[in-house]
Scaffold this active site. Structure first.
Site, PDB file in Angstrom:
ATOM      1  N   HIS A  82     -43.469  60.864 -22.779  1.00 33.86           N
ATOM      2  CA  HIS A  82     -42.119  60.339 -22.573  1.00 33.86           C
ATOM      3  C   HIS A  82     -41.323  61.328 -21.743  1.00 33.86           C
ATOM      4  CE1 HIS A  82     -38.668  57.792 -23.726  1.00 33.86           C
ATOM      5  NE2 HIS A  82     -37.974  58.910 -23.586  1.00 33.86           N
ATOM      6  N   ASP A 161     -31.839  52.222 -32.375  1.00 36.12           N
ATOM      7  CA  ASP A 161     -31.623  53.055 -31.183  1.00 36.12           C
ATOM      8  C   ASP A 161     -31.032  52.235 -30.050  1.00 36.12           C
ATOM      9  OD1 ASP A 161     -31.884  55.416 -29.447  1.00 36.12           O
ATOM     10  OD2 ASP A 161     -33.284  54.117 -28.387  1.00 36.12           O
ATOM     11  N   SER A 183     -33.111  59.590 -30.843  1.00 29.03           N
ATOM     12  CA  SER A 183     -33.294  58.391 -30.018  1.00 29.03           C
ATOM     13  C   SER A 183     -34.713  58.347 -29.447  1.00 29.03           C
ATOM     14  CB  SER A 183     -32.243  58.416 -28.888  1.00 29.03           C
ATOM     15  OG  SER A 183     -32.573  57.536 -27.862  1.00 29.03           O
ATOM     16  N   LYS A 187     -38.378  56.125 -31.065  1.00 24.90           N
ATOM     17  CA  LYS A 187     -39.174  55.162 -30.282  1.00 24.90           C
ATOM     18  C   LYS A 187     -40.635  55.609 -30.197  1.00 24.90           C
ATOM     19  CE  LYS A 187     -36.111  55.457 -27.013  1.00 24.90           C
ATOM     20  NZ  LYS A 187     -34.874  55.456 -26.289  1.00 24.90           N
TER      21      LYS A 187
HETATM   22  N1  URA Z   1     -33.598  58.807 -23.349  1.00 26.21           N
HETATM   23  C1  URA Z   1     -33.555  58.168 -24.544  1.00 26.21           C
HETATM   24  O1  URA Z   1     -34.407  57.343 -24.836  1.00 26.21           O
HETATM   25  N2  URA Z   1     -32.539  58.432 -25.385  1.00 26.21           N
HETATM   26  C2  URA Z   1     -31.572  59.334 -25.114  1.00 26.21           C
HETATM   27  O2  URA Z   1     -30.708  59.559 -25.942  1.00 26.21           O
HETATM   28  C3  URA Z   1     -31.620  60.004 -23.872  1.00 26.21           C
HETATM   29  C4  URA Z   1     -32.653  59.721 -22.996  1.00 26.21           C
END
Ligand code: URA
Length: 437
Positions: A82, A161, A183, A187
């Site tokens: 990510h 989120d 956040s 995920k």
């Molecule tokens: N990317 C994300 O998924 N969440 C954030 O808070 C910042 C960047």
């Protein structure tokens, strides 16, 4: 329990209990707690922070707020990656096939562009006919068949989120370490992979503008990952300049294909090799030197490019464009941008350049806007290069010639010149692969 009391506690710098965090996440996800109260709590968290336990608990509450992807049907070690978001960041298109060609299992959910940053799903769709929505069964089958599948995020993955992110976006509470960490990790945890490599961008094009904050964020996410049994590593990489030369969807796919052929820009190649090396390391536990040799080998012998081909074919995309990138539709308007000064390029503001690419049509001005896949920017010159006034520093690609002037105005404010030579920027600042204790 009352939301008012939870806000008061955090406003006064106290620690929230697990029950209070669950109450807030469940209530907000269901729509029982209004935006104005959650906004107040977010601002209190922004100023007073959260301790390690609160951040981990918040992450898990968000991860459990919707679907949790079950990857137990996949044979082998699942690995995810990510990025915290960047400009010209096409690393997933390169790193995922490299790692899959070396035996890692990439069951990956990616996002679309957000603000000035691009998204992998939009880039993949620029290949033409590429399907980014698959049933869970088809997703798992493809990973078992060829080791890789990249789709859009399932609608009900970490819905807490989704709501919180949209609220943070409009309440000046995005750049908070516990809020970004929860956040992203909610995920990644809900998406199910057992190994996670995070590319934490730092600099003008990133959400975290300073190295110290980026290191703090990276360590926090690695700690959260390990606390729930996921092997996690974070690389802190430079987003003070765009990555590579291409910005914009099909332009970036072309650059990714060239990189998989071994002909990519040096900065992009270095960051991708570092990310892929750490993914292979987490999956295999082999010494990092050996992992790096494996990664370089997968580029050299063509197996990584072949893995991208296999994925494009499996997901219905136009493989001919991977074999011959000249087949990507071209923007009807291509304009050279010339330097207004002579000197060394000292700085290129990545965020402003990202916004220029959005103006040219490569991103969305608002949710749901269509994307012009062929639009974007090719940077002919980058930080450290010497340019004479009148030299071409970039090429704008667009379908709408009326956008050129405003994009060019902004682009010129993004470039800072110096009379003195400029040292080469560091690309990978730090790698954090152990929990803090
Ligand atoms: N990317 C994300 O998924 N969440 C954030 O808070 C910042 C960047």
């Amino acid at each position: 329990m009352r939301m008012y009391d939870i806000i008061t506690k955090k406003r006064n710098g106290e620690v929230l209990t697990d029950a209070e965090i669950s109450f807030f996440i469940d209530g907000y996800t269901k729509g029982d707690i209004p935006d104005y109260q959650v906004s107040a709590l977010l601002m209190a968290i922004y100023f007073n922070g959260m301790n390690e336990h609160e951040t981990s608990y918040l992450t898990m509450a968000m991860a459990q707020s919707g679907d949790q992807i079950d990857l137990s049907g996949i044979k082998g070690v699942t690995v995810d990656k990510h990025s915290t978001g960047g400009v010209g960041d096409k690393t997933t298109l390169i790193v995922a096939p490299i790692v899959a060609s070396l035996g890692g299992k990439l069951a990956k959910m990616s996002g679309r562009g957000l603000g000035h940053t691009g998204g992998t799903v939009d880039k993949l769709e620029s290949i033409g006919d590429f399907c980014t929505e698959l049933s869970p069964e088809a997703f798992i089958k493809q990973v078992n068949d060829i080791g890789i599948c990249v789709v859009g995020q399932s609608g009900n993955l970490a819905p807490a989120d989704k709501k919180l992110y949209a609220l943070r976006d409009v309440t000046a509470t995005v750049d908070s370490v516990p809020l970004i960490a929860s956040s992203i990790m909610s995920k990644k945890i809900a998406a199910g992979s057992s190994c996670i490599v995070l590319d934490v961008k730092t600099g003008s094009g990133a959400f975290m503008k300073t190295l110290d904050d980026s290191i703090l964020l990276a360590q926090k996410m690695v700690d959260i990952g390990y606390s729930v049994g996921r092997k996690t590593a974070a690389l802190i990489t430079n987003m003070d300049i765009p990555l590579g030369h291409a910005i914009g969807n099909s332009l970036e796919v072309i650059e990714a294909v060239n990189t998989l052929k071994g002909n990519g820009p040096a900065d992009l190649t270095e960051v991708c090799v570092a990310l892929a090396t750490n993914m292979v390391y987490l999956c295999t536990g082999k010494p990092k030197d050996e992992c790096k040799e494996m990664v370089l080998g997968a580029i050299k012998d063509g197996s990584a490019l072949d893995k991208l081909r296999q994925m494009v074919k499996a997901q219905g995309g136009d493989v001919a464009r991977i074999d011959n990138t000249d087949l990507f539709p071209k923007a009807p308007v291509v304009v050279d941008v010339k330097s207004r000064k002579s000197g060394y390029i000292k700085h290129m503001d990545a965020e402003k350049i990202g916004i220029c690419s959005v103006i040219l049509g490569a991103g969305r001005e608002k949710k749901g806007d269509p994307i012009d896949f062929s639009a974007g920017i090719i940077l002919s010159k980058k930080t450290c290069d010497y340019v004479n006034e009148g030299d071409v520093i970039a090429q704008f690609h667009t379908s709408d010639a009326s956008k050129i002037a405003s994009a060019e105005e902004l682009f010129n404010t993004a470039i800072v010149y110096s009379d003195e030579p400029v040292p080469a920027p560091t690309l990978v600042y730090e790698i954090i692969s152990e929990p803090s204790k």
